[in-house]
Design a protein around this motif. Sequence first.
Motif, PDB file in Angstrom:
ATOM      1  N   ASP A 118       0.879  -1.378   0.212  1.00 32.74           N
ATOM      2  CA  ASP A 118      -0.447  -0.295   0.257  1.00 32.74           C
ATOM      3  C   ASP A 118       0.795   1.096  -0.277  1.00 32.74           C
ATOM      4  O   ASP A 118       0.868   2.340  -0.585  1.00 32.74           O
ATOM      5  CB  ASP A 118      -1.175   0.285   1.178  1.00 32.74           C
ATOM      6  N   LYS A 119       2.041   1.209   1.198  1.00 34.21           N
ATOM      7  CA  LYS A 119       2.974   2.074   0.747  1.00 34.21           C
ATOM      8  C   LYS A 119       3.132   2.494  -0.503  1.00 34.21           C
ATOM      9  O   LYS A 119       3.769   4.105  -1.370  1.00 34.21           O
ATOM     10  CB  LYS A 119       3.984   1.680   2.170  1.00 34.21           C
ATOM     11  N   GLY A 122       0.758   4.063  -2.968  1.00 29.50           N
ATOM     12  CA  GLY A 122       1.151   4.990  -2.481  1.00 29.50           C
ATOM     13  C   GLY A 122       1.692   6.274  -3.351  1.00 29.50           C
ATOM     14  O   GLY A 122       1.681   7.739  -3.442  1.00 29.50           O
ATOM     15  N   LYS A 127      -0.967   8.649  -3.012  1.00 28.50           N
ATOM     16  CA  LYS A 127      -1.473   9.057  -2.401  1.00 28.50           C
ATOM     17  C   LYS A 127      -1.181   8.634  -1.066  1.00 28.50           C
ATOM     18  O   LYS A 127      -0.419   8.197  -0.742  1.00 28.50           O
ATOM     19  CB  LYS A 127      -2.512   8.130  -2.637  1.00 28.50           C
ATOM     20  N   HIS A 128      -1.157  10.122   0.240  1.00 28.97           N
ATOM     21  CA  HIS A 128      -0.901   9.451   1.572  1.00 28.97           C
ATOM     22  C   HIS A 128      -2.317  10.192   2.524  1.00 28.97           C
ATOM     23  O   HIS A 128      -3.415  10.755   2.139  1.00 28.97           O
ATOM     24  CB  HIS A 128       0.012   9.809   1.630  1.00 28.97           C
ATOM     25  N   SER A 129      -2.157   9.205   3.395  1.00 25.64           N
ATOM     26  CA  SER A 129      -3.316   9.649   4.568  1.00 25.64           C
ATOM     27  C   SER A 129      -2.736  10.000   5.901  1.00 25.64           C
ATOM     28  O   SER A 129      -2.098   9.087   6.035  1.00 25.64           O
ATOM     29  CB  SER A 129      -4.556   8.337   4.682  1.00 25.64           C
ATOM     30  N   SER A 132      -1.963   7.308   8.131  1.00 28.44           N
ATOM     31  CA  SER A 132      -1.886   5.988   7.155  1.00 28.44           C
ATOM     32  C   SER A 132      -1.114   4.824   8.623  1.00 28.44           C
ATOM     33  O   SER A 132      -0.385   4.971   9.592  1.00 28.44           O
ATOM     34  CB  SER A 132      -0.818   6.340   6.559  1.00 28.44           C
ATOM     35  N   ASP A 144      -3.729   4.176   1.773  1.00 30.99           N
ATOM     36  CA  ASP A 144      -3.968   5.388   0.933  1.00 30.99           C
ATOM     37  C   ASP A 144      -4.529   4.637  -0.251  1.00 30.99           C
ATOM     38  O   ASP A 144      -4.659   5.911  -0.849  1.00 30.99           O
ATOM     39  CB  ASP A 144      -2.356   5.313   0.371  1.00 30.99           C
TER      40      ASP A 144
END
Length: 336
Positions: A118-119, A122, A127-129, A132, A144
């Motif tokens: 996912d990293k 992202g 894309k980054h939360s 996270s 993400d």
Amino acid sequence: VLEGILILSLTYLYDGRNLIGGILFAILLNLKHIYLYLAPVYFIYLLKSYCIEKGFKLNIVNLAKLGSAVIAVFAISFAPFLDLDQLKQILSRLFPFQRGLVHAYWAPNFWALYCFADKVLGFVLRKHSSASTTSGVVQETVFDVLPKIPPILTIALILAVHLPLLYKVFRTNSKNQVFLYGAIGSFIFFMFGFHVHEKAILIPLSLLQLIQTRNITLSKLAFLMSLNAGISLFPLLPEPTETLIKYLLCCVFHVVYYAVLVELWKHKNNKFSFKWFEAVMILGLIAVALFYSIGHPLIFKNRLPFVPLMLHSVASASINVYVLGHLFKQLFVETF
């Protein structure tokens, strides 16, 4: 003490004293619920070996004895908490699903690889939360890019991976393999469980080490798993004053461990050594550990603090996947 009770319980199963082994496991469950990891294996093994006779005839007497003993243990344990509100509180603390899929430091299992993927996605997709998996805060896990993993999905995956093992337990039901059954079953829960703690790796490791001298492959897997487990726990001792002692203890232990295994298999006219890609995994794991303690502080100072932790988790998780796969191979292909 808890590991001692587990080993004693499995030893009773190995000796054919199934009722006592089952009672001890019920007691163990009430002392520490993490041993639910072994519950599916115990259930199927005791069902087949103690409650079902030849010709698949159910032994009602044995089923009643085992069932009443287990119920009695749980009744004594939970009797002081019969108030409904207290039971709800106990269950919420035993199964804290609100804490998220992974710890702030990812346990080295399948979900660490999922989080890493996912990293990477992202980063590629930008894309980054803020909440996270690398935020360093224990909370509901937010990915993400990849889909969120609910607790029920991890349970379904655990059961799915368990099916070949439980089939083997029911079909073969060999008391000589109860420790291998337990090691694989607890390892599956560690690899696919929800909010698993990294120290839980010690349960399958301890069981595997008890049978590691049965063949050279088990010895290799036990050593590899031991080294991997030890290094994966290094981040739990993060202080600079702890660095020297954790490296020294781990190094001395595994040097002696390796020497003992080499000598053991030499006397059995066999050579204890690792394949080239296994050696690469070991060297890579050591490199990651050194980067965590030395390289990252020198190069990045206080920046990107989660990078070495992430590398720790991913490297160790990859080795754990390898070990689990070969344990299944031992179960179905090898005989000992």
